[in-house]
Design a protein around this motif. Structure first.
Motif, mmCIF file in Angstrom:
data_model
loop_
_atom_site.group_PDB
_atom_site.id
_atom_site.type_symbol
_atom_site.label_atom_id
_atom_site.label_comp_id
_atom_site.label_asym_id
_atom_site.label_seq_id
_atom_site.Cartn_x
_atom_site.Cartn_y
_atom_site.Cartn_z
ATOM 1 N N SER A 179 -3.132 2.655 -3.007
ATOM 2 C CA SER A 179 -2.495 3.757 -2.290
ATOM 3 C C SER A 179 -3.425 4.269 -1.202
ATOM 4 C CB SER A 179 -2.164 4.903 -3.254
ATOM 5 O OG SER A 179 -1.346 4.461 -4.316
ATOM 6 N N LEU A 180 -2.822 4.701 -0.094
ATOM 7 C CA LEU A 180 -3.591 5.303 0.999
ATOM 8 C C LEU A 180 -3.511 6.813 0.837
ATOM 9 C CD1 LEU A 180 -5.245 4.651 3.539
ATOM 10 C CD2 LEU A 180 -3.123 4.830 4.865
ATOM 11 N N ALA A 181 -4.650 7.436 0.583
ATOM 12 C CA ALA A 181 -4.703 8.856 0.227
ATOM 13 C C ALA A 181 -4.936 9.701 1.468
ATOM 14 C CB ALA A 181 -5.820 9.105 -0.789
ATOM 15 N N GLY A 182 -3.955 10.543 1.773
ATOM 16 C CA GLY A 182 -4.070 11.433 2.913
ATOM 17 C C GLY A 182 -2.826 12.292 3.009
ATOM 18 N N TYR A 183 -2.766 13.115 4.031
ATOM 19 C CA TYR A 183 -1.645 14.027 4.221
ATOM 20 C C TYR A 183 -1.029 13.807 5.597
ATOM 21 C CZ TYR A 183 -3.800 16.379 0.253
ATOM 22 O OH TYR A 183 -4.345 16.655 -0.980
ATOM 23 N N GLY A 184 0.262 14.085 5.696
ATOM 24 C CA GLY A 184 0.935 13.963 6.979
ATOM 25 C C GLY A 184 1.092 12.511 7.390
ATOM 26 N N ARG A 185 0.916 12.248 8.651
ATOM 27 C CA ARG A 185 1.070 10.895 9.191
ATOM 28 C C ARG A 185 -0.165 10.063 8.842
ATOM 29 N NH1 ARG A 185 4.071 8.343 13.181
ATOM 30 N NH2 ARG A 185 3.029 6.620 14.229
ATOM 31 N N ILE B 296 0.858 -1.180 0.000
ATOM 32 C CA ILE B 296 0.000 0.000 0.000
ATOM 33 C C ILE B 296 0.896 1.232 0.000
ATOM 34 C CG2 ILE B 296 -1.768 1.283 1.267
ATOM 35 C CD1 ILE B 296 -2.434 -1.466 2.633
ATOM 36 N N ASN B 297 0.738 2.111 -0.987
ATOM 37 C CA ASN B 297 1.596 3.281 -1.062
ATOM 38 C C ASN B 297 1.297 4.257 0.068
ATOM 39 O OD1 ASN B 297 3.634 4.749 -2.682
ATOM 40 N ND2 ASN B 297 2.044 6.307 -2.743
ATOM 41 N N HIS B 298 2.357 4.875 0.570
ATOM 42 C CA HIS B 298 2.220 5.892 1.616
ATOM 43 C C HIS B 298 1.906 7.226 0.956
ATOM 44 C CE1 HIS B 298 4.421 3.632 5.030
ATOM 45 N NE2 HIS B 298 4.065 2.766 4.104
ATOM 46 N N GLY B 299 0.636 7.447 0.645
ATOM 47 C CA GLY B 299 0.200 8.654 -0.029
ATOM 48 C C GLY B 299 -0.563 8.316 -1.290
ATOM 49 N N ALA B 300 -1.321 9.292 -1.773
ATOM 50 C CA ALA B 300 -2.196 9.078 -2.927
ATOM 51 C C ALA B 300 -1.420 8.930 -4.230
ATOM 52 C CB ALA B 300 -3.167 10.253 -3.046
ATOM 53 N N ASN B 301 -2.033 8.233 -5.174
ATOM 54 C CA ASN B 301 -1.590 8.233 -6.569
ATOM 55 C C ASN B 301 -2.808 8.565 -7.423
ATOM 56 O OD1 ASN B 301 1.286 7.626 -6.919
ATOM 57 N ND2 ASN B 301 0.786 5.762 -5.783
ATOM 58 N N LEU B 302 -3.105 9.862 -7.498
ATOM 59 C CA LEU B 302 -4.283 10.367 -8.182
ATOM 60 C C LEU B 302 -3.894 11.114 -9.446
ATOM 61 C CD1 LEU B 302 -6.013 11.883 -5.013
ATOM 62 C CD2 LEU B 302 -6.736 9.795 -6.203
ATOM 63 N N GLY B 303 -4.773 11.066 -10.450
ATOM 64 C CA GLY B 303 -4.527 11.853 -11.655
ATOM 65 C C GLY B 303 -3.182 11.544 -12.276
ATOM 66 N N ASP B 304 -2.446 12.632 -12.619
ATOM 67 C CA ASP B 304 -1.171 12.447 -13.304
ATOM 68 C C ASP B 304 -0.069 11.892 -12.416
ATOM 69 O OD1 ASP B 304 -2.182 14.945 -12.574
ATOM 70 O OD2 ASP B 304 -0.791 16.092 -13.767
ATOM 71 N N ASN C 196 -7.273 4.036 -4.948
ATOM 72 C CA ASN C 196 -6.928 4.997 -3.903
ATOM 73 C C ASN C 196 -7.960 4.915 -2.792
ATOM 74 O OD1 ASN C 196 -4.565 7.042 -4.652
ATOM 75 N ND2 ASN C 196 -5.614 6.468 -6.540
ATOM 76 N N VAL C 197 -7.477 4.784 -1.577
ATOM 77 C CA VAL C 197 -8.350 4.589 -0.415
ATOM 78 C C VAL C 197 -8.170 5.755 0.554
ATOM 79 C CG1 VAL C 197 -8.963 3.038 1.473
ATOM 80 C CG2 VAL C 197 -8.077 2.086 -0.678
ATOM 81 N N THR D 208 4.652 2.723 -7.489
ATOM 82 C CA THR D 208 3.607 1.781 -7.082
ATOM 83 C C THR D 208 2.793 1.349 -8.288
ATOM 84 O OG1 THR D 208 3.436 2.810 -4.902
ATOM 85 C CG2 THR D 208 1.572 1.484 -5.620
ATOM 86 N N VAL D 209 2.339 2.313 -9.065
ATOM 87 C CA VAL D 209 1.568 1.997 -10.271
ATOM 88 C C VAL D 209 2.448 1.268 -11.288
ATOM 89 C CG1 VAL D 209 0.263 2.979 -12.201
ATOM 90 C CG2 VAL D 209 -0.019 3.913 -9.894
#
Length: 249
Positions: free
Chosen positions: A123-129, A90-98, A161-162, A105-106
């Motif tokens: 990918s786990l979509a969020g900011y910070g921790r 699971i990626n640490h952060g989003a992989n959205l759009g471009d 993306n979660v 990861t993709v």
């Protein structure tokens, strides 16, 4: 079902270990992942130096290469069998759009698709921790169970993306197209200890094309965004325009 798991954050990352534990409850899992963080490696392959593999534990291996190296190596001779599915994350952060253009990861998932297997990037979509890797792992596990009942074509890569929230707070799971980001923020200029100028690549821009139907919008609404990806980058609707432009003297 036999699943190959990889990522771009490295084999020690929280995301890949939470994912592996969850998938191991429903399938036979082997992990072949980078030995360190290789985020934004995109689809690069190592072709001028050899790759080295280290066995970490039973069915757990690290590779001194890129995410694509890991999957390519695993599927073209390192494993003595062919898995049924490739899952990256699971990626640490989003992989959205471009983001998908740069994402290791993709890319790991796409390498599985190049080699004929269905593949999922998560990918786990969020900011910070980030906290709720268990949510993303549960979403993917449910998708794997669905695949066991009804598969999708091996020429499709699913980009998932979660939202970083408890599972019970998800608002749904939706099929969404890729949005687009604003251009990246400017580079960050600093000095090293010797007074020489160094540069950090700036943060990615916020969503520009982020309206209803996009992966950005789904995440903003608290839903899991599932985007089917293809490799053909040809802008087919522009071929007549370019044909006319080439013929114009």
């Amino acid at each position: 079902m036999k699943i190959l798991v990889s990522n771009d954050d490295g084999y020690l990352a929280t995301g890949i270990n939470v994912l592996t534990e969850a998938l191991a409850a429903v399938a036979d899992v082997v992990v072949v992942a980078p030995d360190r963080n290789r985020s934004a490696a995109s689809n690069s392959l190592t072709v001028h130096t050899p790759l080295r593999v280290q066995k970490i534990a039973a069915n757990r291996y690290s590779v001194d290469g890129t995410p694509s190296d890991c999957v390519h190596l695993a599927l073209t001779g390192f494993l003595d069998y062919e898995p049924d599915l490739v899952v990256s994350g699971i990626n640490h952060g989003a992989n959205l759009g471009d983001d998908v253009i740069y994402s290791g990861t993709v890319a790991a998932a796409m390498e599985g698709r190049f080699l004929g297997l269905p593949a999922i990037a998560v990918s786990l979509a969020g900011y910070g921790r980030l906290e709720h890797f268990d949510t993303a792992a549960r979403v993917v596990t449910e998708m794997v169970k669905k695949l066991q009942r009804a598969s999708f074509a091996s020429n499709i890569t699913l980009n998932v993306n979660v939202p970083d929230r408890p599972y019970d707070e998800l608002t749904g799971v939706v099929a969404a197209r890729l949005g687009f980001r604003h251009k990246s923020e400017p580079v960050v200029r600093e000095k090293d200890p010797h007074g020489r100028t160094i540069y950090w690549v700036g943060p990615a821009g916020r969503g520009a094309d982020s309206g209803d139907g996009t992966d950005f919008h789904a995440i903003e609404q608290g839903a899991v965004a599932v985007t089917p990806l293809k490799v053909d980058l040809t802008r087919h609707d522009s071929l007549p325009l370019i044909t006319d432009w080439l013929a114009n003297e």
